[in-house]
Design an enzyme around this catalytic site. Structure first.
Site, mmCIF file in Angstrom:
data_model
loop_
_atom_site.group_PDB
_atom_site.id
_atom_site.type_symbol
_atom_site.label_atom_id
_atom_site.label_comp_id
_atom_site.label_asym_id
_atom_site.label_seq_id
_atom_site.Cartn_x
_atom_site.Cartn_y
_atom_site.Cartn_z
ATOM 1 C CG HIS A 150 -44.559 -16.364 -9.545
ATOM 2 N ND1 HIS A 150 -44.711 -16.012 -8.205
ATOM 3 C CD2 HIS A 150 -46.053 -16.523 -10.087
ATOM 4 C CE1 HIS A 150 -46.027 -15.284 -8.234
ATOM 5 N NE2 HIS A 150 -46.545 -15.849 -9.306
ATOM 6 N NE ARG A 197 -47.179 -9.270 -5.480
ATOM 7 C CZ ARG A 197 -46.962 -9.834 -6.778
ATOM 8 N NH1 ARG A 197 -47.851 -9.276 -7.486
ATOM 9 N NH2 ARG A 197 -46.237 -10.730 -7.069
ATOM 10 C CG ASP A 198 -49.154 -13.095 -7.535
ATOM 11 O OD1 ASP A 198 -49.482 -12.224 -8.602
ATOM 12 O OD2 ASP A 198 -49.162 -14.417 -8.033
ATOM 13 C CB CYS A 253 -53.269 -14.212 -14.729
ATOM 14 S SG CYS A 253 -52.506 -12.924 -15.650
ATOM 15 C CG ASN A 313 -50.079 -17.061 -7.349
ATOM 16 O OD1 ASN A 313 -49.065 -17.046 -8.047
ATOM 17 N ND2 ASN A 313 -51.179 -16.225 -6.891
HETATM 18 MG MG MG Z 1 -48.685 -15.194 -9.559
#
Ligand code: MG
Length: 327
Positions: free
Chosen positions: A221, A28-29, A254, A263
Site C-alpha cells: 500500500h 475509503r482511504d 495522511c 495514495n
Molecule cells: Mg493510504
C-alpha cells in the site's frame, strides 16, 4: 473529434507476475483523508464507475465511529447504495468488534483491519497502543472468521513514521506475522507517508516473506509523496508480489503527516502494469474518465499524472485538428 488511445506501448519484462490484483482504496482511504465531505450518492456512483471500469477488489468505506472520520459517517448508506457485480469484492474497514457488527448489519461480507508498526501512529490514528491495536485486530479476525468473512490486514507506517522517523523492520514483520497467524488472508504493508525507497522495499518484503507469509498473501500500500511509489511497485513485482493498493486519481493523504501526498493513483499504476504486459482486468480509459468525472464533481483538478497527460494530449490533438480543419 480526435481521440487519444490511452494505453502505453506494451513490452513485457521476463520474471514478473503475469497478472496483478489492483486493490482499489479510493472510496475509503482516499476520501477519508480529503478535506471535503463527498455526498453519499457521489460516493456510490464512484464505486459503480470503478466496478464498471473492471475493478473487482474495492474497499468501499470504513465503519469507524463518525466522530473519528466524519467523511465516512455514511458508511451504511454507501454500502446499501452500491450494487456489487458478481464475483467482485466489496470490502469495508472496521476498527473493532463494534465496527465489524455495524458492517455485517449493513450487508458487508469482507472486512479489513489496521495495526501499526509504531506506538505514535497507534495512538494518533487508532486511539490505542501497538499491542492494543493488534489485540483488536485479532479479535475482529476471529469474529469475522466465525461468520465466514475474509479479513485483509494492514500494517500502517511500515516504512517510516512522521513522529518516530525510521521504523524498525522487526516491528513490521512481527505485526505482519501476527496478522497472518490470526488468519488474515492478505497482509498489506502500508507506506502511509510515502517514504519507501526501492532498497528498503526489497529488504522489508524479504524479511516479511522470511516469517513464512507466502508471497501470494502479501500486498503493498504505497503513497507517492517522493514520486517513488511506482519504483517500489516495480521492485516488489521483481520479488513476486502481485497485489498493490491504489486510489483512483491519487485520492487521499495522511492527515497525520503534513506534506504526505495521496495514495498511488490507480491509473498511474495501471499504465505501468499494462506497459509491462501485466493483466489487471481494468480499463484504463474508463479509469481516467472516472477521475475526470470525480474531479469535476468535487471542483478540484485531476491529480494523477496519467489523467493529466491524457487530458493534455486530448486538448492538444483537438487544437491541432481544429487548426487543420478548413474554416
Ligand atoms: Mg493510504
Amino acid at each position: 473529434m480526435t481521440t487519444i488511445s490511452p494505453s502505453p506501448r506494451v513490452q513485457p519484462e521476463p520474471g514478473l507476475p503475469s497478472r496483478v490484483t489492483v486493490y482499489e482504496v479510493g472510496p475509503r482511504d482516499g476520501l477519508q483523508a480529503e478535506a471535503d465531505i463527498i455526498p453519499s450518492p457521489i460516493k456510490a456512483e464512484l464505486c459503480a464507475r470503478l466496478y464498471a471500469a473492471g475493478s473487482r477488489h474495492l474497499e468501499l468505506t470504513s465503519f469507524v465511529p463518525p466522530s473519528w472520520i466524519p467523511q465516512l459517517a455514511d458508511a451504511a448508506d454507501v454500502v446499501a447504495a452500491v450494487e456489487v457485480p458478481q464475483g467482485a469484492r466489496a470490502v469495508a474497514l472496521v476498527p473493532n468488534l463494534r465496527g465489524l457488527r455495524r458492517a455485517i448489519d449493513a450487508g458487508v461480507r469482507e472486512v479489513a483491519v489496521v495495526v501499526s508498526a509504531t506506538e505514535s501512529f497507534a495512538q494518533a490514528n487508532l486511539n490505542t497502543t501497538m499491542a492494543g491495536a493488534l489485540d483488536r485486530a485479532v479479535e475482529v479476525i476471529a469474529a469475522a472468521g466465525a461468520e465466514g468473512l475474509p479479513v485483509r490486514g494492514y500494517v500502517s507506517m511500515a516504512f517510516g513514521d512522521p513522529w518516530e522517523g525510521e521504523v524498525d523492520t522487526a516491528a513490521v514483520t512481527t505485526a505482519a506475522a501476527a496478522l497472518h497467524a490470526a488468519g488474515a488472508g492478505t497482509i498489506a504493508l502500508g507506506d502511509t507517508i510515502g517514504v519507501a525507497t526501492p532498497g528498503l522495499t526489497t529488504r522489508l518484503i524479504s524479511e516479511t516473506l522470511a516469517t513464512g507469509i507466502p508471497v501470494q498473501r502479501l500486498a503493498l500500500h504505497l503513497h507517492d509523496t517522493y514520486a517513488l511509489a511506482l519504483a517500489n511497485v516495480h521492485t516488489a513485482l521483481r520479488l513476486g508480489v502481485a497485489e498493490f493498493d491504489s486510489a483512483i486519481g491519487g485520492l487521499g493523504r495522511c492527515p497525520y503527516a503534513k506534506g504526505a501526498t495521496g495514495n498511488l493513483a490507480t491509473e498511474d499504476l495501471v499504465w505501468m502494469l499494462h506497459g509491462l504486459g501485466i493483466e489487471t482486468g481494468l480499463d484504463l480509459a474508463a479509469l481516467v474518465t472516472t477521475t475526470r468525472w470525480l474531479s469535476r464533481a468535487r471542483g478540484v483538478p485531476a491529480p494523477s499524472r496519467v489523467a493529466r497527460a491524457l487530458a493534455a494530449a486530448a486538448a492538444d490533438t483537438s487544437r491541432i485538428t481544429q487548426e487543420a480543419e478548413p474554416a
